[in-house]
Motif scaffolding. Structure first.
Motif, short mmCIF file in Angstrom:
data_model
loop_
_atom_site.label_atom_id
_atom_site.label_comp_id
_atom_site.label_asym_id
_atom_site.label_seq_id
_atom_site.Cartn_x
_atom_site.Cartn_y
_atom_site.Cartn_z
N VAL A 1 0.84 -1.19 0.00
CA VAL A 1 0.00 0.00 0.00
C VAL A 1 0.87 1.24 0.00
O VAL A 1 1.81 1.37 0.79
N ALA A 2 0.58 2.18 -0.88
CA ALA A 2 1.38 3.39 -1.01
C ALA A 2 1.21 4.26 0.22
O ALA A 2 0.13 4.36 0.79
N VAL A 3 2.27 4.91 0.65
CA VAL A 3 2.24 5.81 1.78
C VAL A 3 1.93 7.22 1.28
O VAL A 3 2.55 7.70 0.33
N ASP A 4 0.96 7.88 1.93
CA ASP A 4 0.57 9.23 1.55
C ASP A 4 1.61 10.20 2.12
O ASP A 4 1.74 10.36 3.33
N THR A 5 2.33 10.86 1.22
CA THR A 5 3.39 11.78 1.65
C THR A 5 2.97 13.24 1.58
O THR A 5 3.76 14.13 1.88
N VAL A 6 1.72 13.52 1.17
CA VAL A 6 1.24 14.90 1.07
C VAL A 6 0.77 15.34 2.45
O VAL A 6 -0.02 14.67 3.10
N SER A 7 1.25 16.48 2.92
CA SER A 7 0.91 16.96 4.25
C SER A 7 -0.51 17.48 4.30
O SER A 7 -1.12 17.79 3.26
N VAL A 8 -1.06 17.58 5.53
CA VAL A 8 -2.40 18.13 5.72
C VAL A 8 -2.47 19.55 5.18
O VAL A 8 -3.43 19.93 4.51
N MET A 9 -1.44 20.35 5.47
CA MET A 9 -1.44 21.74 5.01
C MET A 9 -1.49 21.83 3.50
O MET A 9 -2.20 22.67 2.94
N GLU A 10 -0.77 20.96 2.82
CA GLU A 10 -0.79 20.96 1.35
C GLU A 10 -2.17 20.58 0.83
O GLU A 10 -2.65 21.16 -0.16
N LYS A 11 -2.81 19.61 1.48
CA LYS A 11 -4.14 19.20 1.04
C LYS A 11 -5.16 20.31 1.25
O LYS A 11 -6.03 20.55 0.40
N VAL A 12 -5.07 21.00 2.40
CA VAL A 12 -5.98 22.11 2.67
C VAL A 12 -5.77 23.24 1.66
O VAL A 12 -6.73 23.83 1.15
N THR A 13 -4.50 23.53 1.37
CA THR A 13 -4.19 24.60 0.41
C THR A 13 -4.80 24.31 -0.95
O THR A 13 -5.28 25.23 -1.64
N MET A 14 -4.82 23.05 -1.35
CA MET A 14 -5.41 22.69 -2.64
C MET A 14 -6.93 22.87 -2.63
O MET A 14 -7.54 23.08 -3.69
N LEU A 15 -7.54 22.80 -1.44
CA LEU A 15 -9.00 22.97 -1.36
C LEU A 15 -9.42 24.44 -1.34
O LEU A 15 -10.50 24.79 -1.83
N LEU A 16 -8.60 25.29 -0.74
CA LEU A 16 -8.98 26.70 -0.56
C LEU A 16 -8.96 27.48 -1.87
O LEU A 16 -8.15 27.20 -2.76
N PRO A 17 -9.83 28.52 -1.95
CA PRO A 17 -10.91 28.85 -1.01
C PRO A 17 -12.09 27.89 -1.17
O PRO A 17 -12.39 27.45 -2.27
#
Length: 540
Positions: free
Chosen positions: A336-352
């Protein structure tokens, strides 16, 4: 007052009380113990406060088009709760819409059906929902309410004035209630509950064949189903060939009314089986239904909504059930692949993240800057009036122009309104993971309004919209964020509110209240009614 309410509700069902059957032998005790311990692979959830009130809700049915119907016994004015006399209670049939945001605010269906002279409840529809049969009980004092079955037909989008079914079904001097209609190729079947003579007990399940526009004489469903006590709330699932019902009789119950199922049809049935826990409990469990589009469904129970409040057992609430299957762990977990994307990076992609509102919502015609509603409440009501937007925005247009107007409304609701809520749900999970990791989080939320009202009113309106987002966070997963708001968790969650009102609305957006097509229902006006999560800041 709650005792009076409970008695009144039980009478509309056709029974007064139910108590656990005495366990008078070792074998019965062993069987009951087995049922209690053999937990079903099912998730049980009490429906939200938009559906379940302080009073009694039951007989829930969800259709494939997301229309949700149920019955409820409520006071005519909830403001008088606690100081109400029995004659002011009404039982009505309600309709809601299940959306991605949850259940829309329930609306009482046609007053022709919900006639205030009666308790109106216990409904059933034919397959295409053009005919409804329901119970009516006379609103009289005393404990012996007499109920009968009535029929209303859907004509040009409106329910007709109900007509009482004939004396063959509604036998004079008896109670006839809790109908359930089953469509068939050669004939249809109406199951119902009655205390008419020649039954096996107090309330029995009966059926009548409907063929060539007439009912045959009712027939008792037989001794395999009916006992010397009460059998109620029948529901027949055509996919499985099962009849579900509740009983407090000699069938093996674990307490109060339990839900059972039996296979067969008409008066030929297999030995009934207790459906088991956690669907059944030591309280009264009734009105089991199965959705047409999946195997999930609903039931009603007077078990406590809050397991810590054992006294909350007067009135029934609607619960949903969802069947789960055990998940087999992957034999290749090491791949199983390990998710290396941080929470902050994921939130930034969602905003605004942009969340939209219906005109003047929440809480129309007020200057308050706060609301008790949360965003999913307002979203569900917004999505429920999408067809109103379609009709208003395409009014006066023809051909391709009307089609294009409808397509734009559909795209706005799908790509903007619904997608915004999906982003909010993803954002909430990411926020929780940061907080649980011990981080301090600060969120900035801006509120906006269209220019339809005056500037000071719109400023308060945009504040109410931000307030609905705050309520969403505070109620998320039973208040999981509350310790972070209060600081008792050690780290904190801070929400910075920036209400802008209509100051940033585009000048070309109509502010004419007499031109609602453009000032309320147009895309240009709709995109101004929003809040936006614009900043997400984290500190250790």
């Amino acid at each position: 007052m709650k005792i009076r309410l409970c008695i009144c509700f039980l009478l509309t069902l056709g029974f007064l009380s139910a108590v656990a059957q005495p366990m008078d032998n070792t074998e019965r005790k062993r069987q009951v113990s087995y049922i209690k311990q053999d937990t079903l692979p099912v998730e049980i959830e009490v429906l939200p406060q938009e559906i379940n009130s302080h009073f009694s809700e039951y007989n829930a049915i969800l259709f494939p088009d997301s229309s949700f119907f149920f019955s409820s016994l409520r006071p005519e004015s909830e403001d008088d709760y606690g100081e109400i006399f029995e004659q002011y209670w009404t039982t009505k049939i309600y309709r809601s819409q299940l959306t991605v945001g949850g259940y829309s605010h329930p609306i009482s269906i046609s007053p022709l059906v919900n006639d205030n002279k009666y308790y109106n409840c216990n409904f059933t529809f034919n397959g295409d929902r053009t005919m409804m049969i329901f119970s009516r009980c006379l609103r009289e004092s005393g404990k012996q309410l007499q109920c009968s079955l009535w029929q209303s037909d859907l004509k040009a989008g409106h329910w007709s004035k109900p007509q009482q079914l004939n004396r063959r079904i509604n036998l004079p001097g008896t109670t006839t209630t809790q109908p359930h209609w089953v469509d068939g190729e050669d004939y249809c079947v109406l199951y119902f509950v009655s205390n008419r003579p020649r039954g096996f007990g107090d309330m029995d399940i009966w059926y009548a064949i409907y063929k060539n526009n007439r009912f045959d004489d009712p027939v008792n469903a037989g001794s395999m189903v009916n006992t010397p006590d009460n059998e109620i709330t029948p529901f027949y699932d055509k996919k499985s060939g099962r009849l579900y019902f509740s009983s407090d009789g000699t069938h093996l119950t674990i307490g109060g009314y339990d839900i059972f199922y039996t296979e067969g049809a008409l008066s030929k049935w297999t030995q009934p089986t207790n459906i088991g826990v956690p669907i059944n409990s030591e309280a009264n469990d009734v009105y089991f239904t199965v959705n047409q589009h999946n195997d999930d469904g609903f039931f009603a129970s007077n078990r406590p909504k809050n397991p810590e409040d054992d006294a909350d057992t007067c009135c029934t609430d609607i619960f949903s059930y969802h069947w789960t299957s055990s998940q087999i762990e992957s034999q290749h977990a090491d791949t199983v692949a390990v998710d290396t994307v941080s929470v902050m990076e994921k939130v930034t992609m969602l905003l605004p993240i942009t969340l939209y509102f219906h005109n003047d919502e929440p809480d129309p015609r007020t200057t308050s800057t706060t609301t008790r509603k949360n965003y999913p409440n307002t979203l569900a009501d917004y999505l429920a009036v999408k067809e109103t937007y379609n009709e208003a925005y395409s009014q006066g247009l023809h051909g391709h122009d009307a089609l294009w107007a409808n397509q734009k409304i559909e795209l706005f609701f799908t790509d903007s309104v619904e997608n915004g809520f999906r982003k909010l749900e993803e954002f909430s999970q990411l926020l929780l993971s940061d907080l649980q990791a011990g981080k301090n989080v600060s969120i900035t939320v801006c509120g906006f309004a269209s220019p339809l009202h005056k500037a000071d009113y719109n400023l308060a309106l945009s504040s109410r919209r931000i307030s609905s987002f705050l309520n969403y966070l505070k109620q998320y997963k039973n208040g999981i964020f509350l310790p972070y708001f209060s600081g008792t968790a050690g780290n904190t969650l801070t929400v910075i509110s920036e209400p802008e009102g209509s100051s940033l609305a585009k000048k070309e957006v109509s502010d004419n209240p007499n031109d609602q097509r453009n000032s309320v229902y147009s895309i240009s006006a709709s995109v101004e009614r929003k809040i936006q999560i614009t900043k997400y800041e984290v500190s250790e």
